[in-house]
Enzyme design. Structure first.
Site, PDB file in Angstrom:
ATOM      1  CB  SER C 334     -12.577  64.456 -12.295  1.00 41.91           C
ATOM      2  OG  SER C 334     -11.438  64.974 -11.649  1.00 41.91           O
ATOM      3  CG  HIS C 377     -10.973  76.043 -13.009  1.00 40.70           C
ATOM      4  ND1 HIS C 377     -10.479  75.190 -12.048  1.00 40.70           N
ATOM      5  CD2 HIS C 377     -10.704  75.445 -14.197  1.00 40.70           C
ATOM      6  CE1 HIS C 377      -9.969  74.120 -12.621  1.00 40.70           C
ATOM      7  NE2 HIS C 377     -10.085  74.255 -13.931  1.00 40.70           N
ATOM      8  CB  CYS C 390     -13.579  73.645 -11.119  1.00 44.23           C
ATOM      9  SG  CYS C 390     -13.064  74.650  -9.717  1.00 44.23           S
TER      10      CYS C 390
END
Lengths: 360, 175, 623
Positions: C334, C377, C390
C-alpha cells in the site's frame, strides 16, 4: 731479499690466522650454524673449575664475611669484646646458614608443589663480553636440559636455555634483547609479550593504549609462547604509560632480583591456573593480594577493556535512554507516548561520545 | 730466521726478552677468562675489566715476538668466543691483531716502564673495542654499542688495573 | 683452537743483539701501515668474496642483510556528519615471512604453532611467489592476537621456524553488533577477479581493498600510500639498523551524511527484526540513516576471514550480507498508493473528491479482488482511501489509469531504476508495464494484472531506499534530490523536478497526515507536536516466486512497510522502514516514529544548545 721473506713470514702468519678466523666467521654466518664442538670443549673445560670456584666461594664467603666483621670487632677492644664478637659471629653465621637453608627449602618446596618437572641448577658463570646478559649453569644435556627450555626461580622467570652442553648450559636472561615470552597481567588480564632491553628492566609489548595496566600490578607468564608454562610470576609493573602506538609498560623481572645463585630448569612444563603455589613462603611478600589470584584462576574473567568506536558508545547511550523510559525501540501501541531522546539520565555519569557534534 | 732477530735488535738495543714457563703461559689466560666468566656474577662492574686482553698485551709485549703474540691472542680470543653469544672468531680476530701489534709496539716502547704499560693497556683497550665494533658491524651486522666517552673511561680503568697486574705477572718471569 | 704455549718460540730464535741503524723507526711504521693496509684489503676482499659473491650466496645474503619492510598506510576513518567516528583504526600486527630460506618443515612448524591451516599457508606463500620478487616478505597472518605475538616473539631466530617479521598494520575497527555494517561495508584482500577491474588497476595481489559499502565506493579516497622501511638485519634475522624510511601516506577521512543519532535509533528499532530502514533528508538527498538486518560483524572481515566462516555467511538463508536498504526488491504494498493517487490526480482520472464505495471487495475482469477490510470502508474519498488504505478505491483508480500510466508515474518518482546512490550493488527494482511484459515474457499485458499493481503488488518491486526517495520527493512537491552518503562528495547533482500541481501533492500529503493523525492505519507513528505523515504497506509474499527455501517457509509472513515524513509541508526527513515478516504495515510504523522523533529531538537539543551558547556570548562577563 732474505729480509723480505722474513718480513713476509710474519705477515703471512698474521694473514693466515686472520683469514682462518674470517673463514670460521663466514661459515657461521652463512650457515647460521655454530661451531658446537669448540664451544662444548670450552664450556666443558671451564665448568668443573667454575663449579669448584662457586662451591669454594660459598664456603669462603661466610668465613670471609665474618672475619672482616670480627677483625673490626677485634680492633675496638680485643679482650673485652672478643666474647661478644664471637657471639655475634655465631649469630651471623647461623643467620646466614638459616637463610641458605630457607632458600634451599623454598626451592625444594617450589619444585615439590609445582606440577612442572624441574631440575635445580647453580649459576656458575657469566658470558664473556661487557654487556653480557648470559649466564652458565651447571646442568646440561646429561641432566635432560635441552636448548629452548625455560629457566625460572621461585621469585619469577629468569631466562631460557640458549645452548645445552653435556655438563653445562648457556642461559639467556630475561633482560637480554633477544629474550621474549608471553605474559598476562594478574588483575586486568591484559596479554602482552615480555622483551628484554639489555638493561635492568624489561618491557611488555603489544598492549593497546586503551587497555588498562596499573603500576605495581604483577605480570605472570601466559603460556602463549609455549615455552614458559602459564602462571609463573614475572615481575611487577614499574611504569605504565600511553605510548605513540602501543602502551609502554616496564616490568622489573623478579627472577633476577635475588642475586641469582640457584635456578630451576623446567624440563616438562605444566600450565597452572594460579600463580606460584608457595604463596605463603616468606620470600613472597610481593605477590598480589589473593582476590586477584582468584580472578586469575577463573578463565576469561575480567576481560581487557574492549576498544570501541563513537557509534558503539552512542548506541549504549540510546539504549540506556530507552531502558530508563521503558521504551522498546521499534514498538509502540497506538497513542503510546513516544520516547524522549533528550532525557537526561540524572546525576549519574553520562557517557557521551567525546566528539559528539550533536550535543555541543 | 736469525736475520729477523737482527732486524728487531737493531731497532732496540736495550730490548730484553722475558721468558716464562709454558704452564704460566697457559694458566694465566685461563685464570683471566675464568675471572671474566665468574666474578661479574657478583660484582657486575668488574665485567668491564678485560683481563684476557691485558694478559694478551702483557705476554705479547714482554716476549716481543709478533708471531707468538698474534697466535697467543688468537687463542685467548677464541676461548673467549667459545664462552660468549657471538659467533666464533670475533674476539679471536681482534685479539690476534692486539697480540701482533702489542708485540710490534713493544719493540719501540719500554714495556717494563709503568707509564708505558698504562699507555699500552689504554691504547689496546680502545683498539680492542673499536675493532670489535668494526667487526660486529661489518661482518655480522651486530652493531655493538660504542660510546666514545665510556670507552675512554673504561680504557683508563683497564690501564690503571694493568700497571699493578703487569707488575704481579712480572713475578712469574723465569729468570 | 690454536692454543699454544711454547710453540711460537720454536718459530723464532731468541733475538741476538745487533746493530742495524739502517732500519729506521720510520721503516717500522711503514711496515705496520702496510700490515694494516693488507689487513683491510684482506678483510674487505674476503668479505666481498664470502658474502657478496653471487657464486657463493646467489644474492641471498646481501638481500637478507638488507630487508625492505612495508609500512602499511592506515585507511582513512569514516565519520558521521558531526565528525563522530564510525570506523576507526587500531594498532595491529601482521606476520611476514622472509621467503628466501623458507622450508616446508618451517612452515609446518609455524602452522602448528599458530594453529593455522598448513595447506592454506602454503597456498598463500605460493600465490605470493608467483607475483613478487624473492626478497619481499610475504604476509601470512594478519590481526595477530597477543597469544600469537608472544609465540612469534619467543621463537624468532629459532632455525626450526621461518624467518619471522612483525609488521605494524592497522586493524579496521567497526561498530560492534553490525551497526551500519552494510552501509560501511568491509575490507578484504583483493581477489583475482577484482584485480582485473578498472577501478583497481593500480593494485597488486595481496592488497587490501574495500569490498562493499562505503569502503568499496570510496576505496581510492580511503586508501593511503604504503611506505617502506629498509633495514639491516643480522645473521639471525634480527633488525639491527634502519637505513631508510619512506613514510606511509595515510588515507583520507571520509565524512558521511549519516547522523549517528538517527542511525543508532534505527538500529535499536530494528533489533531482532529482519528488514531495513532508510532515512533521507528530502531537501538534499542526504542519507541520514541506513540500516539492514540481519547484519554481520564487519570486524570479523577486518582481518582474514576463515573460508568456513565466509561460506556460512554466504549460505545463510537469512542473507545477512544483503544490504536490504538498497538491495531488497520487494512489492511495496500500500505504500505505492500515494503514487497511484498522484497519477490519478495528475492525469485527471480522479479528483480529491472522487468517491468509491468499498464493500470489502470488487470484481474486475471476472475476478473478485478483496479489500484488506472485509466489511468494507463504505464510500471513501482520496483522503480516507489513503488514510484507511482502502484497496477497492485504488483498484478502481488503477483500472481507470491503466498499467502504462501507473508505470509512467512510478518511474517518475524513481521506481524501476537505480537512484544512483553512492553505494555499490544498488538494485533497480521493477516497474511492470506492457512493454516490459512483452520484452521479458513475450506476452501481452492482461488488464487484470493492473489491479494488483495498483495496490503495490504483482510484479512491482522497490527497494526501501527507492521508497523513501520517491515519497520524499513527492512530499517536496516533485523535487527529487539524488540520495548520497558522502557528505563532502564535491559537486552535488542537480535535483530531478517534475511539473506537478502543488494542489495534488498537498492533497496527498494531507491524506498521508491523516494516516497517522486522523484515525488512519499509521496511528502508531503519531508524535504529538510533530506533523508526521506516512503510509503503511503490507505486501504479500505468497505470490513471490522465491519461496523455494523450505527453512523460511514457516517464517513467511507478509512484509510490513512504513514510509513516513515530517513535517507535512516542506518535509525535513523521510523514513522508509521495511519489516520483513512484520505481517502488517502498522507494525513498521513505530520504527519510523522512533527515527523521526530522534531527528526532532536532536534538532531541539541543538537549538537549545545554540541558545545557551548565544546567551553565554551575549553576557561574557556574567558568571
Amino acid at each position: 731479499m732474505e729480509l723480505l721473506t722474513h718480513r713476509y713470514r710474519t705477515l703471512t702468519i698474521l694473514a693466515l690466522v686472520i683469514a682462518g678466523q674470517l673463514l670460521l666467521l663466514g661459515y657461521q654466518v652463512r650457515t647460521q650454524g655454530d661451531v658446537r664442538l669448540v664451544r662444548v670443549w670450552a664450556v666443558t673445560a671451564v665448568t668443573p673449575v667454575a663449579r669448584l670456584l662457586e662451591t669454594a666461594r660459598r664456603d669462603v664467603s661466610t668465613a670471609l664475611d665474618t672475619y672482616v666483621f670480627l677483625a673490626g670487632a677485634q680492633k675496638e677492644n680485643r679482650l673485652l669484646k672478643r666474647q661478644l664478637g664471637e657471639l655475634k659471629f655465631e649469630v651471623r653465621r647461623l643467620r646466614r646458614e638459616l637463610a641458605r637453608a630457607d632458600r634451599a627449602e623454598a626451592l625444594k618446596l617450589f619444585i615439590e608443589r609445582s606440577p612442572s618437572k624441574m631440575v635445580a641448577a647453580r649459576v656458575i658463570g657469566a658470558g664473556t663480553g661487557a654487556d653480557s646478559k648470559v649466564v652458565f649453569i651447571d646442568r646440561g644435556t646429561r641432566d635432560g636440559v635441552k636448548k629452548g627450555m625455560a629457566v625460572v626461580t621461585p621469585e619469577g622467570i629468569a631466562g631460557r636455555v640458549a645452548a645445552a652442553y653435556p655438563t653445562a648450559s648457556r642461559v639467556v636472561l630475561v633482560t637480554d634483547p633477544s629474550f621474549a615470552a608471553g605474559v598476562v597481567s594478574a588483575r586486568t588480564h591484559v596479554q602482552g609479550t615480555l622483551k628484554g632491553m639489555g638493561g635492568r628492566a624489561c618491557r611488555v609489548d603489544y598492549v593497546q593504549n586503551e587497555q588498562h595496566v596499573e603500576e605495581g600490578e604483577w605480570f605472570y607468564t601466559s603460556g602463549d609462547d609455549r615455552v614458559f608454562p602459564r602462571g609463573l610470576p614475572v615481575g611487577p609493573v614499574k611504569v605504565s604509560r600511553e605510548g605513540k602506538l602501543l602502551r609502554e609498560i616496564l616490568v622489573e623481572p623478579a627472577g633476577l632480583q635475588a642475586g641469582m645463585e640457584e635456578v630451576l630448569v623446567i624440563l616438562e612444563g605444566v600450565h597452572q591456573p594460579v600463580p606460584a603455589p608457595a604463596a605463603d613462603e616468606p620470600e613472597f611478600e610481593l605477590l598480589p593480594p589473593p582476590d586477584t589470584l582468584t580472578t586469575m584462576a577463573e578463565p576469561g574473567a575480567a576481560r581487557p577493556t574492549p576498544v570501541l568506536t563513537d557509534a558503539d558508545r552512542l548506541l549504549e547511550t540510546y539504549r540506556r535512554i530507552g531502558q530508563a523510559q521503558g521504551h522498546v525501540y521499534g514498538e509502540g501501541r497506538p497513542g503510546s507516548p513516544p520516547p524522549d531522546f533528550n532525557w537526561e539520565p540524572g546525576p549519574a555519569p553520562r557517557k557521551r561520545s567525546p566528539s559528539g557534534g550533536g550535543h555541543e | 730466521m736469525s736475520d729477523y732477530g737482527d732486524l728487531l735488535a737493531g731497532v732496540r738495543r736495550r730490548t730484553k726478552i722475558s721468558r716464562y714457563r709454558p704452564v704460566v703461559l697457559f694458566l694465566v689466560p685461563v685464570a683471566a677468562i675464568l675471572f671474566q666468566v665468574y666474578v661479574p656474577l657478583f660484582l657486575d662492574y668488574l665485567g668491564y675489566l678485560e683481563l684476557p686482553l691485558l694478559v694478551t698485551v702483557y705476554f705479547a709485549a714482554m716476549r716481543r715476538r709478533p708471531v707468538a703474540g698474534l697466535l697467543y691472542g688468537a687463542g685467548i680470543g677464541l676461548a673467549q668466543d667459545a664462552l660468549s653469544q657471538n659467533p666464533l672468531g670475533m674476539f679471536g680476530i681482534v685479539k690476534t691483531l692486539v697480540g701482533y701489534f702489542a708485540a710490534s709496539a713493544s719493540l719501540r716502547f719500554d714495556a717494563d716502564n709503568p707509564g708505558s704499560r698504562f699507555v699500552l693497556a689504554f691504547f689496546f683497550f680502545v683498539f680492542h673495542q673499536a675493532m670489535y665494533w668494526v667487526l660486529g658491524r661489518a661482518l655480522i651486522g651486530t652493531p655493538v654499542e660504542l660510546g666514545a666517552a665510556r670507552t675512554l673511561v673504561l680504557a683508563g680503568m683497564n690501564g690503571a688495573v694493568a700497571v699493578p697486574f703487569f707488575h704481579l705477572l712480572d713475578k712469574l718471569k723465569e729468570s | 683452537m690454536e692454543f699454544e704455549g711454547p710453540a711460537p718460540q720454536n718459530l723464532l730464535k731468541p733475538l741476538p743483539q745487533r746493530d742495524g741503524t739502517r732500519f729506521a723507526a720510520g721503516r717500522i711504521a711503514v711496515f705496520q701501515y702496510l700490515i694494516a693496509g693488507v689487513f683491510l684489503f684482506l678483510l674487505s676482499g674476503f668479505w666481498e668474496l664470502q658474502v657478496r659473491n653471487p657464486a657463493f650466496y646467489s644474492e641471498r645474503a646481501e638481500r637478507n642483510r638488507i630487508k625492505a619492510l612495508p609500512i602499511l598506510a592506515p585507511r582513512g576513518r569514516i565519520l558521521d556528519r558531526d565528525g563522530r567516528v564510525m570506523v576507526d583504526n587500531q594498532a595491529s600486527f601482521s606476520l611476514a615471512l622472509s621467503r628466501e630460506k623458507l622450508e616446508q618443515r618451517q612452515l609446518r612448524a609455524l602452522a602448528a604453532g599458530l594453529g593455522l591451516d598448513f595447506d592454506e599457508l602454503v597456498l598463500r606463500v605460493r600465490r605470493f611467489d608467483r607475483t613478487h620478487p624473492k626478497y619481499e616478505p610475504v604476509i601470512v597472518k594478519e590481526e595477530l592476537t597477543p597469544s600469537e605475538l608472544a609465540f612469534i616473539e619467543a621463537h624468532r631466530g629459532d632455525p626450526r621456524y621461518p624467518d619471522m617479521e612483525l609488521i605494524n598494520a592497522h586493524r579496521r575497527l567497526y561498530p560492534r553488533g553490525g551497526v551500519a555494517a552494510h552501509l560501511l561495508g568491509y575490507i578484504g584482500e583483493i581477489s583475482e577477479a577484482e584485480l582485473n577491474l578498472l577501478e583497481f588497476v593500480d593494485r597488486e595481489p595481496g592488497d587490501v581493498i574495500g569490498k562493499s559499502g562505503v569502503e568499496r565506493q570510496y576505496d581510492t579516497l580511503l586508501t593511503g600510500i604504503d611506505g617502506e622501511r629498509r633495514v639491516v638485519v643480522d645473521s639471525v634475522g634480527r633488525e639491527r639498523e634502519v637505513i631508510g624510511v619512506k613514510e606511509a601516506v595515510p588515507g583520507r577521512d571520509l565524512r558521511l551524511t549519516i547522523d549517528l543519532d538517527l542511525q543508532v535509533v534505527a538500529e535499536l528499532a530494528m533489533n531482532g527484526r529482519r528488514g531495513a530502514v532508510v532515512a533521507l533528508d528530502p531537501r538534499t538527498g542526504e542519507v541520514l540513516a541506513m540500516v539492514s538486518r540481519p547484519a554481520f560483524d564487519p570486524n570479523r572481515f577486518a582481518g582474514r576471514i576463515r573460508s568456513k566462516e565466509w561460506r556460512a555467511l554466504v549460505g545463510d538463508p537469512e542473507k545477512p550480507l544483503l544490504n536490504r536498504a538498497i538491495q531488497a526488491q520487494l512489492a511495496p504494498g500500500s505504500t505505492f498508493k500515494p503514487i497511484v493517487a498522484l497519477a490519478g490526480l495528475e492525469l485527471g482520472v480522479i479528483t480529491p473528491d472522487f468517491r468509491v464505495t468499498c464493500n470489502g471487495g470488487a470484481s474486475f475482469y471476472g475476478r473478485y479482488f478483496r479489500c484488506h477490510l472485509s466489511r468494507g470502508h463504505g464510500p471513501v474519498s482520496l483522503y480516507r482511501a489513503l488514510a484507511d488504505s482502502c484497496d477497492v478505491y485504488f483498484y478502481t483508480v488503477g483500472n481507470r489509469l491503466g498499467i502504462d500510466n501507473i508505470a509512467r508515474y512510478a518511474e517518475m518518482v524513481g521506481f524501476g531504476r537505480k537512484t544512483g546512490i553512492d553505494l555499490p550493488g544498488e538494485a533497480p527494482g521493477l516497474v511492470p508495464s506492457t512493454r516490459w511484459k512483452l520484452r521479458t515474457f513475450r506476452q501481452k499485458w492482461y488488464a487484470g494484472e493492473t489491479i494488483s499493481v495498483a495496490i503495490g503488488q504483482g510484479a512491482l518491486t522497490v527497494t526501501p531506499l527507492q521508497l523513501a526517495y520517491a515519497i520524499g520527493g513527492l512530499a517536496m512537491g516533485g523535487v527529487w534530490y539524488p540520495p548520497h552518503v558522502a557528505l563532502n562528495a564535491g559537486r552535488r547533482p542537480e535535483p530531478r523536478r517534475a511539473a506537478l500541481d502543488p494542489a495534488h501533492t498537498e492533497a496527498i500529503a494531507d491524506a498521508l497526515w491523516a494516516v497517522v493523525n486522523d484515525g488512519g492505519t499509521g496511528l502508531r507513528a503519531r508524535l504529538p507536536g510533530i506533523e508526521v505523515c506516512g503510509k503503511t504497506g503490507t505486501s504479500q509474499l505468497a505470490s513471490v516466486r522465491a519461496i523455494h527455501n523450505r527453512k523460511l517457509a514457516g517464517k513467511l509472513k507478509d512484509n510490513a512497510w512504513f514510509v513516513g515524513f515530517a513535517p507535512k509541508r516542506n518535509p525535513e526527513i523521510v523514513v522508509a522502514a521495511l519489516f520483513e515478516g512484520g505481517e502488517h504495515g502498522h507494525l513498521a510504523a513505530p520504527i519510523v516514529r522512533d527515527v523521526i522523533k530522534a531527528y526532532f529531538d536532536k534538532k531541539e537539543r541543538r537549538r537549545n544548545n545554540e541558545r545557551i551558547a548565544r546567551l553565554r556570548t551575549a553576557a561574557p562577563f556574567r558568571r
